[in-house]
Design a protein around this motif. Structure first.
Motif, PDB file in Angstrom:
ATOM      1  N   SER A  86      -3.947  -5.296   3.404  1.00 21.83           N
ATOM      2  CA  SER A  86      -4.525  -4.268   3.155  1.00 21.83           C
ATOM      3  C   SER A  86      -5.444  -3.480   2.172  1.00 21.83           C
ATOM      4  O   SER A  86      -4.792  -4.252   0.929  1.00 21.83           O
ATOM      5  CB  SER A  86      -4.299  -3.211   4.245  1.00 21.83           C
ATOM      6  OG  SER A  86      -2.705  -2.688   3.556  1.00 21.83           O
ATOM      7  N   PHE A  87      -6.450  -2.685   1.710  1.00 22.79           N
ATOM      8  CA  PHE A  87      -5.966  -1.967   0.542  1.00 22.79           C
ATOM      9  C   PHE A  87      -7.055  -0.340   0.144  1.00 22.79           C
ATOM     10  O   PHE A  87      -7.710  -0.698   1.651  1.00 22.79           O
ATOM     11  CB  PHE A  87      -8.010  -2.933  -0.409  1.00 22.79           C
ATOM     12  CG  PHE A  87      -7.776  -2.141  -1.779  1.00 22.79           C
ATOM     13  CD1 PHE A  87      -6.923  -2.713  -2.584  1.00 22.79           C
ATOM     14  CD2 PHE A  87      -8.910  -1.070  -1.950  1.00 22.79           C
ATOM     15  CE1 PHE A  87      -7.156  -2.422  -4.039  1.00 22.79           C
ATOM     16  CE2 PHE A  87      -9.003  -1.057  -3.398  1.00 22.79           C
ATOM     17  CZ  PHE A  87      -8.188  -1.284  -4.456  1.00 22.79           C
ATOM     18  N   ALA A  88      -6.273   0.038  -0.126  1.00 21.27           N
ATOM     19  CA  ALA A  88      -6.370   1.682   0.055  1.00 21.27           C
ATOM     20  C   ALA A  88      -7.215   2.256  -1.289  1.00 21.27           C
ATOM     21  O   ALA A  88      -6.378   1.709  -1.796  1.00 21.27           O
ATOM     22  CB  ALA A  88      -5.282   2.633   0.259  1.00 21.27           C
ATOM     23  N   LEU A 147     -10.079   2.182   3.304  1.00 17.44           N
ATOM     24  CA  LEU A 147      -9.123   1.629   4.001  1.00 17.44           C
ATOM     25  C   LEU A 147     -10.007   0.454   4.630  1.00 17.44           C
ATOM     26  O   LEU A 147     -10.360   0.594   5.643  1.00 17.44           O
ATOM     27  CB  LEU A 147      -8.524   2.785   4.903  1.00 17.44           C
ATOM     28  CG  LEU A 147      -7.081   1.709   5.580  1.00 17.44           C
ATOM     29  CD1 LEU A 147      -5.810   0.973   3.775  1.00 17.44           C
ATOM     30  CD2 LEU A 147      -6.166   2.363   6.705  1.00 17.44           C
ATOM     31  N   LYS A 185      -4.604   0.567  -4.454  1.00 23.33           N
ATOM     32  CA  LYS A 185      -3.268  -0.103  -4.046  1.00 23.33           C
ATOM     33  C   LYS A 185      -4.165  -1.114  -3.053  1.00 23.33           C
ATOM     34  O   LYS A 185      -4.149  -0.863  -1.731  1.00 23.33           O
ATOM     35  CB  LYS A 185      -2.294   0.729  -4.252  1.00 23.33           C
ATOM     36  CG  LYS A 185      -1.261   0.009  -3.910  1.00 23.33           C
ATOM     37  CD  LYS A 185      -0.395  -0.119  -5.128  1.00 23.33           C
ATOM     38  CE  LYS A 185       0.607  -1.719  -4.691  1.00 23.33           C
ATOM     39  NZ  LYS A 185       0.491  -2.641  -5.040  1.00 23.33           N
ATOM     40  N   THR A 186      -3.069  -2.627  -3.545  1.00 27.13           N
ATOM     41  CA  THR A 186      -3.172  -3.157  -2.765  1.00 27.13           C
ATOM     42  C   THR A 186      -2.292  -3.500  -1.796  1.00 27.13           C
ATOM     43  O   THR A 186      -1.227  -2.848  -2.048  1.00 27.13           O
ATOM     44  CB  THR A 186      -3.872  -4.883  -2.984  1.00 27.13           C
ATOM     45  OG1 THR A 186      -2.493  -5.156  -3.954  1.00 27.13           O
ATOM     46  CG2 THR A 186      -4.819  -5.338  -3.978  1.00 27.13           C
ATOM     47  N   GLY A 187      -1.963  -4.192  -0.839  1.00 28.53           N
ATOM     48  CA  GLY A 187      -0.959  -4.410   0.186  1.00 28.53           C
ATOM     49  C   GLY A 187      -0.803  -5.480   0.776  1.00 28.53           C
ATOM     50  O   GLY A 187      -1.421  -6.044   1.470  1.00 28.53           O
ATOM     51  N   THR A 238       1.150  -1.156   0.228  1.00 29.47           N
ATOM     52  CA  THR A 238      -0.245   0.485  -0.289  1.00 29.47           C
ATOM     53  C   THR A 238       0.750   1.887  -0.216  1.00 29.47           C
ATOM     54  O   THR A 238       0.560   2.459  -0.772  1.00 29.47           O
ATOM     55  CB  THR A 238      -1.447  -0.175   1.072  1.00 29.47           C
ATOM     56  OG1 THR A 238      -1.219  -1.269   1.187  1.00 29.47           O
ATOM     57  CG2 THR A 238      -2.254   0.773   1.115  1.00 29.47           C
ATOM     58  N   SER A 275       3.126  -4.493  -8.471  1.00 29.06           N
ATOM     59  CA  SER A 275       3.491  -3.705  -7.635  1.00 29.06           C
ATOM     60  C   SER A 275       4.881  -4.521  -7.713  1.00 29.06           C
ATOM     61  O   SER A 275       5.204  -5.033  -6.317  1.00 29.06           O
ATOM     62  CB  SER A 275       2.339  -4.631  -6.487  1.00 29.06           C
ATOM     63  OG  SER A 275       2.731  -4.741  -5.162  1.00 29.06           O
ATOM     64  N   GLY A 297      -4.068  -8.732   0.004  1.00 28.62           N
ATOM     65  CA  GLY A 297      -4.509  -7.229   0.200  1.00 28.62           C
ATOM     66  C   GLY A 297      -6.416  -7.296  -1.418  1.00 28.62           C
ATOM     67  O   GLY A 297      -6.980  -7.284  -0.268  1.00 28.62           O
TER      68      GLY A 297
END
Lengths: 583, 141
Positions: A503-505, A522, A483-485, A296, A349, A540
């Motif tokens: 996570s995903f923002a 988020l 954006k995935t993380g 992210t 990524s 994510g």
């Protein structure tokens, strides 16, 4: 000429004193006059008259004073406030829905000296109040004086006890803080103690204004939108339960005003009974926990690359070989083994790509960007829970490479939110707030990013949802970008590839002018386990992006974002990755 | 006719008049005080009623807030009416309704795949009359 003027002039003063003197003499001489006229008895009368006049004036003054006091009585006194007030004003959401208020409850007292039949009291009270501790009742019955037995009786409970007609049992009113929504938004609203002191959340942050004037002020409106909060919690809880996570975080903000529209932390608790909650439940993970965010963070690296002027969206990066730096080798999770453009570094990524960008930007400049975007200090928000990040002691080249893909630096979800807001709102660093901003309130923020970079980031983030790892976050017609993380957590001193923070923002809508309405979402899952819905994945793109998409899909109507056909994409949409979501 | 000298039953007329005045004043004060006392009691009573009503409204507002929680309403409407959050493709603005209605008239039952209009002007995906619309279950209770 008025009398006042006359008195002020020296001549006038003399005239007045002359006049007074002549009056006094006239009274004095009255005795002589009367004596001369052989009316000596009148002397006494005049003396009596003078004394009468004196007392008359005195009584008149008293009467006037008394009248005035009687008439002004009601205003002067005003509302009586108890000496030590525990009263607190109400809390409401941005549309006025009630979140917290003081309600009159009753405390139950028992006076052992007045008790006739202890057995009857035992039977009656335990039946009417099942939560009453028996040991406590016994102690009270044996105490031989009046003691407080139990507090917080609801009107119904009081009525049921009252109906028993027990001798020696009495009630006293007491204010108690009530949270009618239960666990909803518990971490944001917080709770307060019996004495009326806020202990966490908004209750703590706005303790002073809530207690001002004995709590008779109007409600304090929070930035929270209850409908959005409700959707966020529902989707977060569902996903968290499915993935058997250790914890989860959801945040929704307005990127232009910094208002937190919803904030959820899983697991949650009931603020009406905070004593029953575990520390895990009480922890506000959005503000008070730090995570290595993983990919992210690449949004910031790419933004730094563009902002520095060293790179453009069409700059290319060699990702054919693992990247050696210092004693480390940086590899890609999904090795593409080809030369990537900046856009592709983001959508695929690529750790190699972002490491190269960070090094290109330079240690000094990159860490300055991190500082400018508030990633090296606690998020600016009223919540006292807002925690400090864990930042690298020294920015070496290896740290720089790690930080470029979200390792080596741990931030709170709110810090990430605050910085992401700046990236997508045209570049202004707006402090977060949990208080509703007025319609005319000017939101000021330092320009930390150019408008052009911000615009480019919106496009790149959209690209990541249409062509990249964030595909599962797309909501029909809402132009979601993000954006995935997947950050690897450190287990026994080593990064583990099975214990993750995913996570995903997200930001939506990504089209339209920079100052158009725009919202940030988020979703973060702490240690997700693979589930059927995530095809056994923990990344994510599989665990956080779908939840983000569902949240956006449901909250868009509340936020007034209308669905539209997607604007024609600039690049021809490549086939979506057939298998797995890249990290 | 000097009122200071004229006497009635051995008392000066002036003193009689003054005494009458004092009596009248005392009576007036008594009346005013009693009235004020009654008013004050009434005001206090009404104040108490207001406080009581306010307490009740507060309690009721808290109850409303508790009962109208979006989460609770969602749960109940799902359990008793079988309602679900609306799918994004079934949302439309009032302004776009005529546009949505027009193609539907010409092609009474188009296949779902043809529904999304290829030309740009229709901004909202056409909500197809659901082939298997969720039947509203009767409230089970």
């Amino acid at each position: 000429m008025t009398t006042a003027d006359l008195l002020r002039s020296p001549g006038g003063l003399r005239w007045a004193s002359e006049r007074l003197k002549s009056r006094i003499w006239a009274v004095e001489r009255a005795f002589e006059r009367n004596k001369a006229a052989d009316h000596a008895v009148d002397d006494a009368r005049i003396r009596i008259f003078v004394v009468l006049l004196f007392f008359g004036l005195l009584f008149l003054t008293l009467a006037l004073g008394a009248t005035r006091a009687a008439l002004r009585h009601s205003e002067a006194q005003g509302p009586v406030a108890p000496l030590v007030s525990s009263a607190r004003a109400e809390l409401a959401d941005r549309h006025g829905s009630l979140l917290a208020l003081d309600l009159m409850h009753h405390g139950l007292y028992i006076d052992a000296r007045e008790v006739w039949d202890a057995e009857e009291i035992r039977r009656g009270l335990t039946q009417a109040l099942p939560r009453l501790s028996k040991a406590r009742l016994e102690r009270a019955l044996r105490s031989g004086r009046r003691v407080h037995l139990i507090g917080g009786l609801t009107p119904q409970e009081r009525a049921s006890v009252h109906a028993l007609g027990l001798a020696g049992v009495s009630f006293e009113p007491e204010e108690r803080r009530v949270y009618p929504l239960g666990a909803t938004a518990a971490h944001l609203i917080g709770f307060s103690d019996r004495g009326g002191q806020g202990l966490s959340g908004a209750e703590r942050a706005f303790n002073e204004p809530l207690r001002a004037d004995g709590g008779i002020g109007g409600p304090i409106e929070l930035s929270l939108d209850l409908r959005v909060q409700s959707v966020l919690e529902e989707e977060l809880t569902a996903a968290a339960a499915d993935l058997r996570v250790k914890g989860a975080v959801g945040v929704v903000t307005d990127v232009h005003t910094g208002e937190i529209l919803a904030m959820a932390s899983y697991p949650d608790f009931d603020p009406n009974n905070p004593g029953a909650a575990t520390p895990e439940q009480l922890l506000n993970r959005a503000a008070g926990s730090v995570y290595e965010m993983g990919s992210t963070f690449k949004g910031f690296t790419v933004a730094a690359g563009l902002e520095s002027g060293k790179f453009t969206r069409s700059s290319t990066f060699d990702a054919t070989q693992p990247f050696r730096i210092g004693g480390r080798v940086v590899r890609d999770f999904h090795a593409s083994n080809k030369v990537l453009t900046l856009d592709e570094v983001f959508t695929k990524s690529s750790n190699i790509g972002t490491s190269r960008i960070a090094l290109g930007v330079g240690t000094q400049r990159f860490s300055q960007y991190m500082a400018d975007w508030g990633l090296l200090e606690p998020a600016k928000v009223e919540l006292v829970e807002s925690a400090r990040p864990i930042k690298p002691a020294k920015w070496s080249e290896t740290t720089l490479a790690s930080a470029s893909f979200g390792h080596a630096i741990s931030v709170t979800p709110l810090q990430l939110t605050q910085a992401m807001n700046a990236v997508v709102n045209g570049g202004r660093m707006v402090p977060l707030t949990i208080r509703k901003r007025g319609p005319r309130e000017r939101v000021t923020g330092r320009q930390v990013l150019s408008a052009a970079t911000s615009q480019a980031m919106l496009e790149i983030m959209r690209l990541n949802v249409t062509d990249g790892s964030g595909g599962k976050a797309d909501a029909p017609g809402l132009r979601v970008g993000g954006k995935t993380g997947t950050g690897e957590k450190v287990v026994d001193g080593r990064y583990s590839d099975t214990v993750n923070v995913s996570s995903f923002a997200a930001v939506f809508p990504t089209d339209g002018p920079l100052d158009a309405k725009r919202y940030f979402v988020l979703i973060l899952m702490d240690e997700p386990k693979g589930s059927q819905a995530s095809m056994g994945q923990r990344t994510g793109g599989w665990v956080a992006a779908p939840a983000a998409g569902r949240v956006i899909n449901r909250i868009a109507p509340f936020l007034g974002v209308t669905r539209k056909a997607d604007p024609a994409p600039e690049t021809t949409p490549a086939a979506k990755p057939a298998t797995g979501a890249p990290r | 006719m000097n009122p200071f000298k004229r006497r009635v039953f051995g008392v000066r007329l002036f003193e009689v008049a003054a005494f009458a005045c004092v009596l009248a004043l005392a009576f007036g004060v008594y009346l005013a005080k009693t009235n004020a006392g009654r008013e004050r009691a009434r005001i206090a009573n009404i104040d108490r009623q207001i406080a009581e009503e306010q307490r009740k409204t507060k309690l009721l507002r808290a109850e409303v807030a508790h009962l109208e929680q979006p989460e609770r309403l969602g749960r109940l409407s799902n359990a008793h009416l079988g309602l679900q959050p609306a799918d994004g493709t079934r949302e439309a603005l009032p302004e776009t309704l005529p546009e949505i209605a027009r193609p539907a008239e010409k092609k009474p039952r188009p296949a779902p795949s043809n529904l999304l209009p290829k030309p740009e002007p229709v901004p909202v995906p056409v909500p197809e009359p659901a082939p298997e619309a969720p039947t509203l279950e009767k409230p089970t209770r």
